[in-house]
Enzyme design. Structure first.
Site, PDB file in Angstrom:
ATOM      1  N   LYS A 175      -7.714  -0.325  -4.506  1.00  0.00           N
ATOM      2  CA  LYS A 175      -7.842  -0.145  -3.053  1.00  0.00           C
ATOM      3  C   LYS A 175      -8.445   1.372  -3.224  1.00  0.00           C
ATOM      4  O   LYS A 175      -7.650   2.115  -3.633  1.00  0.00           O
ATOM      5  CB  LYS A 175      -6.588  -0.288  -2.342  1.00  0.00           C
ATOM      6  CG  LYS A 175      -6.326  -1.667  -2.291  1.00  0.00           C
ATOM      7  CD  LYS A 175      -4.832  -2.090  -1.422  1.00  0.00           C
ATOM      8  CE  LYS A 175      -3.651  -1.579  -2.365  1.00  0.00           C
ATOM      9  NZ  LYS A 175      -2.536  -1.670  -1.826  1.00  0.00           N
ATOM     10  N   THR A 206      -1.265   3.269   9.950  1.00  0.00           N
ATOM     11  CA  THR A 206      -1.349   2.488   8.841  1.00  0.00           C
ATOM     12  C   THR A 206      -0.088   2.080   7.940  1.00  0.00           C
ATOM     13  O   THR A 206      -0.577   1.491   6.652  1.00  0.00           O
ATOM     14  CB  THR A 206      -2.439   3.492   7.876  1.00  0.00           C
ATOM     15  OG1 THR A 206      -1.447   4.698   7.608  1.00  0.00           O
ATOM     16  CG2 THR A 206      -3.685   3.911   8.406  1.00  0.00           C
ATOM     17  N   GLY A 208       2.207  -0.325   6.441  1.00  0.00           N
ATOM     18  CA  GLY A 208       2.184  -1.514   5.977  1.00  0.00           C
ATOM     19  C   GLY A 208       0.826  -2.257   5.775  1.00  0.00           C
ATOM     20  O   GLY A 208       0.833  -3.516   5.613  1.00  0.00           O
ATOM     21  N   THR A 209      -0.194  -1.450   5.540  1.00  0.00           N
ATOM     22  CA  THR A 209      -1.457  -2.026   5.258  1.00  0.00           C
ATOM     23  C   THR A 209      -1.611  -2.528   4.167  1.00  0.00           C
ATOM     24  O   THR A 209      -2.249  -3.563   3.845  1.00  0.00           O
ATOM     25  CB  THR A 209      -2.724  -0.971   5.579  1.00  0.00           C
ATOM     26  OG1 THR A 209      -2.310   0.203   4.847  1.00  0.00           O
ATOM     27  CG2 THR A 209      -2.848  -0.501   6.895  1.00  0.00           C
ATOM     28  N   GLY A 210      -0.967  -2.144   2.932  1.00  0.00           N
ATOM     29  CA  GLY A 210      -0.980  -2.611   1.681  1.00  0.00           C
ATOM     30  C   GLY A 210      -0.276  -4.033   1.751  1.00  0.00           C
ATOM     31  O   GLY A 210      -0.713  -5.169   1.044  1.00  0.00           O
ATOM     32  N   CYS A 211       0.763  -4.105   2.247  1.00  0.00           N
ATOM     33  CA  CYS A 211       1.443  -5.446   2.500  1.00  0.00           C
ATOM     34  C   CYS A 211       0.749  -6.506   3.075  1.00  0.00           C
ATOM     35  O   CYS A 211       0.679  -7.564   2.579  1.00  0.00           O
ATOM     36  CB  CYS A 211       2.903  -5.266   3.297  1.00  0.00           C
ATOM     37  SG  CYS A 211       3.989  -3.975   2.538  1.00  0.00           S
TER      38      CYS A 211
END
Length: 267
Positions: A175, A206, A208-211
């Site tokens: 990412k 933003t 929690g965007t990775g989760c």
């Protein structure tokens, strides 16, 4: 028609924006039946992590067995696991039950900068879980750790994904949202590089965007989409969430919930 299923193995976020809570919301909104195995309770909100209380390896094993012996997941997402003993239990159970479509989000550092992975757990993560994974989804800081590569541009992103793939044998989605480029992500499955162009959205929410991204990818893999299509659909999903510019918090910290833009919290 049988509903496809996805399992998330991760920590709980009491603020609802990341971890298990974000995963369950995302999987549900992406059309699969969502199940969860909790690795830790966290006291956190949009501003930072205040405490982590891990489950015991024995209780983690009981959770995994309860799910896997009853409902076979079509995909598994692994998030925060901060202890090597817990990682070994996860590896053993996923291997025993023949889990497939494993998406590993190597949660080492929170968005706020807090460390979420114990030093001794790094070896367990890289030695047990990543070799089992179908896809690993590191951000730039995590990819630098996994590849021992300084990442500062597109060329070094390309080098890093090659190193990670060669070390662990899994596909890699790197990412690029950490000021390297305009939110462009790089997928490498071992044969070809594929860039996913993204437009940076000026949204402070933003958390929690990775989760959310990794859960959306797992959901699409569960539904049978090829890797490239699963990533593309997940990118579109999270871009829509960020573009909605919703804000549920009264504080100044970042917040993101995986399915707010669908209207669930419209009031």
């Amino acid at each position: 028609m049988k509903l496809k299923t996805a399992l998330t193995i991760a920590g709980s976020d009491c603020s609802g924006g990341a971890g298990i809570q974000a995963d369950l919301k995302t999987m549900t909104m992406n059309g699969v039946y969502a199940m969860s195995v909790i690795t830790a309770l966290t006291a956190q909100n949009t501003r930072g992590v205040r405490g982590i209380s891990e489950v015991s390896p024995d209780f983690l094993e009981k959770q995994l067995a309860a799910v896997l012996e009853d409902i076979e997941p079509d995909a598994v997402k692994i998030g925060m696991v901060s202890d090597s003993g817990l990682i070994r239990v996860i590896g053993e159970k996923l291997h025993f039950y023949g889990a497939k479509n494993i998406v590993c989000d190597p949660v080492m550092v929170a968005t706020s900068g807090a460390a979420l992975l114990k030093p001794d757990a790094v070896d367990a993560l890289t030695g047990i879980l990543l070799p089992m994974a179908t896809l690993v989804t590191p951000n730039i800081p995590e990819a630098q750790i996994l590849s021992d590569t300084l990442i500062c541009d597109a060329e070094s992103m390309t080098k890093a994904v090659e190193v990670i793939h060669n070390r662990f044998g899994c596909a890699v989605l790197l990412k690029g949202g950490h000021s390297i480029n305009d939110a462009n992500d790089l997928l490498f499955s071992g044969t070809e590089m594929h860039w996913f162009a993204g437009k940076r959205i000026n949204n402070p929410n933003t958390h929690g965007t990775g989760c959310t991204l990794s859960s959306a990818i797992a959901s699409n893999l569960a539904k049978g989409y090829p890797m490239e299509d699963a990533v593309q659909r997940a990118k579109q999903y999270i871009s829509g969430a960020l573009a909605a510019m919703l804000d549920l918090g009264k504080g100044s910290g970042p917040m993101h919930h995986g399915f707010d833009y669908q209207g669930t919290f419209s009031k």
